[in-house]
Design a protein around this motif. Structure first.
Motif, mmCIF file in Angstrom:
data_model
loop_
_atom_site.group_PDB
_atom_site.id
_atom_site.type_symbol
_atom_site.label_atom_id
_atom_site.label_comp_id
_atom_site.label_asym_id
_atom_site.label_seq_id
_atom_site.Cartn_x
_atom_site.Cartn_y
_atom_site.Cartn_z
ATOM 1 N N PHE A 28 0.851 -1.195 0.000
ATOM 2 C CA PHE A 28 0.000 0.000 0.000
ATOM 3 C C PHE A 28 0.881 1.236 0.000
ATOM 4 C CE2 PHE A 28 -3.103 -3.091 1.506
ATOM 5 C CZ PHE A 28 -4.164 -2.779 0.667
ATOM 6 N N ALA A 41 1.671 -5.885 2.156
ATOM 7 C CA ALA A 41 0.463 -6.476 2.739
ATOM 8 C C ALA A 41 0.324 -7.915 2.233
ATOM 9 C CB ALA A 41 -0.765 -5.663 2.375
ATOM 10 N N GLY A 62 -4.633 -9.223 9.829
ATOM 11 C CA GLY A 62 -3.611 -8.376 9.227
ATOM 12 C C GLY A 62 -2.624 -9.099 8.318
ATOM 13 N N CYS A 63 -2.852 -10.399 8.067
ATOM 14 C CA CYS A 63 -1.875 -11.157 7.272
ATOM 15 C C CYS A 63 -2.117 -11.031 5.771
ATOM 16 C CB CYS A 63 -1.847 -12.622 7.702
ATOM 17 S SG CYS A 63 -3.338 -13.520 7.258
ATOM 18 N N GLY A 64 -3.139 -10.271 5.380
ATOM 19 C CA GLY A 64 -3.305 -10.007 3.948
ATOM 20 C C GLY A 64 -4.407 -10.777 3.254
ATOM 21 N N LYS A 65 -5.307 -11.379 4.034
ATOM 22 C CA LYS A 65 -6.372 -12.192 3.434
ATOM 23 C C LYS A 65 -7.337 -11.331 2.609
ATOM 24 C CE LYS A 65 -7.839 -13.564 7.518
ATOM 25 N NZ LYS A 65 -6.911 -12.846 8.421
ATOM 26 N N THR A 66 -7.849 -10.279 3.252
ATOM 27 C CA THR A 66 -8.826 -9.431 2.573
ATOM 28 C C THR A 66 -8.201 -8.765 1.353
ATOM 29 O OG1 THR A 66 -10.125 -9.063 4.562
ATOM 30 C CG2 THR A 66 -10.275 -7.371 2.857
ATOM 31 N N THR A 67 -6.969 -8.320 1.502
ATOM 32 C CA THR A 67 -6.269 -7.691 0.375
ATOM 33 C C THR A 67 -6.149 -8.670 -0.794
ATOM 34 O OG1 THR A 67 -5.032 -6.317 1.931
ATOM 35 C CG2 THR A 67 -4.127 -6.523 -0.292
#
Ligand SMILES: Nc1ncnc2c1ncn2[C@@H]1O[C@H](COP(=O)(O)OP(=O)(O)O)[C@@H](O)[C@H]1O
Ligand SMILES: [Mg+2]
Length: 411
Positions: A28, A41, A62-67
């Protein structure tokens, strides 16, 4: 409009699409920082979801799943790498066009509050310009599929439904245009555990009918194991720690992080994925009701216990061979019926807890019509867990329940 079976509805005709992440990185603020940005991310994510499978992305917050998920419908653009759907780089597809082919279910933003349930579900078909009649029948079909009565809910508003019902409608809305790909971000997170379990089961059933490719995000490893054909375990910093079918993750965690994440009870979790149908059963010594004791004993050889079957082959219970008088015939009075009974569909986890709760530690496996097919012991469960295909030879003669008073105590 019927809650029809396979083949008759157009939905069954559609196939899921493959989804591939190819060396995908997301930083990001990278545009502003001239490509650098900090920190990643998602870092060099490569994985392929075969058509029609459910892939679960799981990992701590916060490990980047949604991203990762949002890069599939271009709500987020990768800094490096490509996402491909059916082999096509999605950066070449207009985002609005792409999104009509991708269902998206999220937990927080629910339904459009000022639209009826029917209008909510019809959103994408309307955008696609389907004729009114087709939209109408599709909406009713979907509401029925997700277990709601179309007449009862079609004209109501989201606030008039329970949390579980709203979540179902969210799934229906995402599926309305039969998208080849569905993205689901913590879709069952907002409801209580019982409703959650029910929604999970419903979704699995639905998925079997529709064959859509699903990417599902959760932070709950149990949900991942239950729902995923394959599970991607992600780790802080947006790294993929392991990508494998659930049984494989549990049997062979790739590193300490995965081992800790799947939990110290991973052995028990594995048992929940295996059924009685998959293991090598033992042969019990058996005899028929009415058979002379002498012939039964001769056949039973040194087995301490004989499983008595009725004339149709259904188990009556175990008889202690040493307590039989050789001159009589076998009758069901002599049989102890307290053995656990399993079917091929029983999970090994359930079988194990039933064996542990029972005084008789050899379970009887029966087929659909209740006929004896084999015996299941703790050793069989243990062997399945170790991945052994051949049981140790001394265990083969068991076929006998344990009884505290005669030296055949449980192991
Ligand atoms: N729009 C954004 N701008 C800046 N950082 C973001 C943005 N979205 C997510 N992040 C950061 O990226 C990391 C991964 O976030 P996310 O994909 O939401 O994780 P998860 O879904 O696994 O909880 C986090 O450190 C988060 O703070
Ligand atoms: Mg998230």
């Amino acid at each position: 409009m019927q809650p029809d079976g396979k083949g008759t509805s157009e939905s069954a005709a559609r196939q899921g699409a493959s989804v591939e992440f190819r060396h995908v990185t997301k930083r990001f603020g990278a545009e502003a920082a001239g490509g650098k940005g900090t920190p990643g991310a998602v870092n060099d994510l490569s994985l392929t979801v075969p058509p029609g499978e459910i892939c679960v992305l799981v990992g701590p917050s916060g490990c980047g799943k949604t991203t990762s998920l949002k890069m599939v419908n271009r709500l987020v653009e990768p800094t490096e790498g490509q996402v491909l759907i059916d082999g096509q780089d999605i950066s070449t597809v207009r985002a609005t066009v792409l999104r009509r082919r991708i269902g998206y279910v999220i937990q927080q933003i629910g339904l459009f509050p000022h639209q009826t349930i029917g209008e909510n579900v019809a959103t994408v078909p309307r955008l696609l310009g389907w004729p009114k009649e087709r939209i109408r029948s599709r909406v009713d079909e979907l509401l029925t599929l997700i277990g709601l009565d179309p007449g009862g809910v079609r004209d109501r508003y989201p606030s008039q439904l329970s949390g579980g019902e709203r979540q179902r409608v969210g799934v229906a809305r995402a599926m309305a245009a039969e998208p080849p790909v569905m993205l689901m971000d913590e879709p069952f997170g907002a409801v209580d555990p019982i409703v959650r379990g029910r929604l999970q089961n419903e979704f699995l059933r639905l998925h079997q009918e529709l064959g859509t490719t699903v990417l599902l995000v959760t932070h709950d490893i149990d949900e991942a194991i239950k729902m995923g054909d394959r599970v991607a375990i992600m780790q802080q910093g947006g790294y993929l720690a392991q990508y494998a079918p659930p049984a494989e993750l549990l049997a062979n965690p790739a590193n300490d992080f995965v081992a800790r994440f799947v939990g110290s009870d991973r052995g028990l979790k594995r048992l929940a994925l295996m059924t009685v149908a998959e293991v090598d059963l033992r042969e019990a010594a058996t005899a028929r009701v009415g058979e002379p004791v002498r012939s039964a004993l001769a056949r039973a050889a040194e087995a301490a216990y004989i499983l008595l079957l009725d004339m149709d082959g259904r188990p009556e219970g175990w008889v202690n061979a040493r307590r039989l008088r050789p001159e009589g015939t076998l009758d069901s009075e002599a049989a102890d019926p307290s053995s656990p009974i399993f079917t091929p569909a029983t999970t090994l986890r359930d079988a194990l807890s039933m064996l542990l709760a029972s005084a008789v530690q050899t379970g009887v496996v029966v087929d659909e019509s209740g006929r004896y097919v084999g015996a299941l012991t703790l050793e069989v469960v243990g062997a399945a867990l170790r991945g052994a295909t051949t049981p140790p030879p001394e265990a083969l003669t068991i076929g006998s329940p344990s009884e505290p008073d005669d030296g055949h105590a449980a192991r």
